[in-house]
Design a protein around this motif. Sequence first.
Motif, PDB file in Angstrom:
ATOM      1  N   ARG A   1      -0.371  40.624 -98.859  1.00  0.00           N
ATOM      2  CA  ARG A   1      -0.446  40.873 -97.419  1.00  0.00           C
ATOM      3  C   ARG A   1      -1.144  42.200 -97.123  1.00  0.00           C
ATOM      4  NH1 ARG A   1       5.548  38.705 -95.502  1.00  0.00           N
ATOM      5  NH2 ARG A   1       5.213  36.566 -96.215  1.00  0.00           N
TER       6      ARG A   1
ATOM      7  N   PRO B   1       7.844  45.042 -92.615  1.00  0.00           N
ATOM      8  CA  PRO B   1       9.087  44.539 -92.014  1.00  0.00           C
ATOM      9  C   PRO B   1      10.279  45.308 -92.584  1.00  0.00           C
ATOM     10  CG  PRO B   1       7.699  42.723 -92.723  1.00  0.00           C
ATOM     11  CD  PRO B   1       7.074  43.984 -93.261  1.00  0.00           C
TER      12      PRO B   1
ATOM     13  N   GLU C   1      14.797  42.172 -92.645  1.00  0.00           N
ATOM     14  CA  GLU C   1      13.843  41.067 -92.426  1.00  0.00           C
ATOM     15  C   GLU C   1      13.311  40.534 -93.750  1.00  0.00           C
ATOM     16  OE1 GLU C   1      11.934  42.244 -88.108  1.00  0.00           O
ATOM     17  OE2 GLU C   1      11.307  43.395 -89.867  1.00  0.00           O
ATOM     18  N   LEU C   2      12.998  41.430 -94.688  1.00  0.00           N
ATOM     19  CA  LEU C   2      12.502  40.984 -95.985  1.00  0.00           C
ATOM     20  C   LEU C   2      13.581  40.240 -96.769  1.00  0.00           C
ATOM     21  CD1 LEU C   2      10.375  44.106 -96.984  1.00  0.00           C
ATOM     22  CD2 LEU C   2       9.519  41.848 -96.296  1.00  0.00           C
ATOM     23  N   CYS C   3      14.817  40.696 -96.681  1.00  0.00           N
ATOM     24  CA  CYS C   3      15.929  40.000 -97.339  1.00  0.00           C
ATOM     25  C   CYS C   3      16.030  38.564 -96.838  1.00  0.00           C
ATOM     26  CB  CYS C   3      17.260  40.710 -97.074  1.00  0.00           C
ATOM     27  SG  CYS C   3      17.485  42.262 -97.955  1.00  0.00           S
ATOM     28  N   ALA C   4      15.935  38.404 -95.525  1.00  0.00           N
ATOM     29  CA  ALA C   4      16.057  37.077 -94.931  1.00  0.00           C
ATOM     30  C   ALA C   4      14.856  36.196 -95.278  1.00  0.00           C
ATOM     31  CB  ALA C   4      16.204  37.195 -93.422  1.00  0.00           C
ATOM     32  N   GLU C   5      13.648  36.746 -95.178  1.00  0.00           N
ATOM     33  CA  GLU C   5      12.448  35.940 -95.435  1.00  0.00           C
ATOM     34  C   GLU C   5      12.364  35.480 -96.882  1.00  0.00           C
ATOM     35  OE1 GLU C   5       7.576  36.226 -95.401  1.00  0.00           O
ATOM     36  OE2 GLU C   5       8.711  37.809 -94.394  1.00  0.00           O
ATOM     37  N   PHE C   6      12.711  36.356 -97.829  1.00  0.00           N
ATOM     38  CA  PHE C   6      12.552  36.044 -99.246  1.00  0.00           C
ATOM     39  C   PHE C   6      13.861  35.654 -99.937  1.00  0.00           C
ATOM     40  CE2 PHE C   6       8.817  38.448 -98.162  1.00  0.00           C
ATOM     41  CZ  PHE C   6       7.805  37.747 -98.808  1.00  0.00           C
ATOM     42  N   THR C   7      14.944  35.637 -99.179  1.00  0.00           N
ATOM     43  CA  THR C   7      16.271  35.282 -99.706  1.00  0.00           C
ATOM     44  C   THR C   7      16.593  36.122-100.946  1.00  0.00           C
ATOM     45  OG1 THR C   7      15.755  33.035 -98.977  1.00  0.00           O
ATOM     46  CG2 THR C   7      17.822  33.343-100.142  1.00  0.00           C
TER      47      THR C   7
END
Length: 75
Positions: free
Chosen positions: A17, A30, A34-40
Motif C-alpha cells: 500500500r 490506519p 482498525e488494522l487488528c479488525a481488517e487483518f484479524t
Amino acid sequence: MTAYTKKQKLIDALTERIESGEYPPGSKLPSGTELCAEFTVSRQVVRSAVDWLKARGLVDGAPGAGVFVRERASP
C-alpha cells in the motif's frame, strides 16, 4: 495461521500500500484497532509489523499522533 505468518502478511500488505501510493508520503496509517479488525490479528502483531516498517524507514511514529508514511529519498 502462525503469528509470524500473520505478521508477514500484514507487513506485505502495508508495504504494498505504501509502495503503490495508496498510502502516500505524509499520510497516516490506519489505527492499530482498525488494522487488528481488517487483518484479524492481535495488537501485538500490529505493533510488531509497524516496528518492522519503522526499522526499514518506511514509516515514522509520532507519539500520541499515530504512524505516518515517510517521504522517500529520490533515487
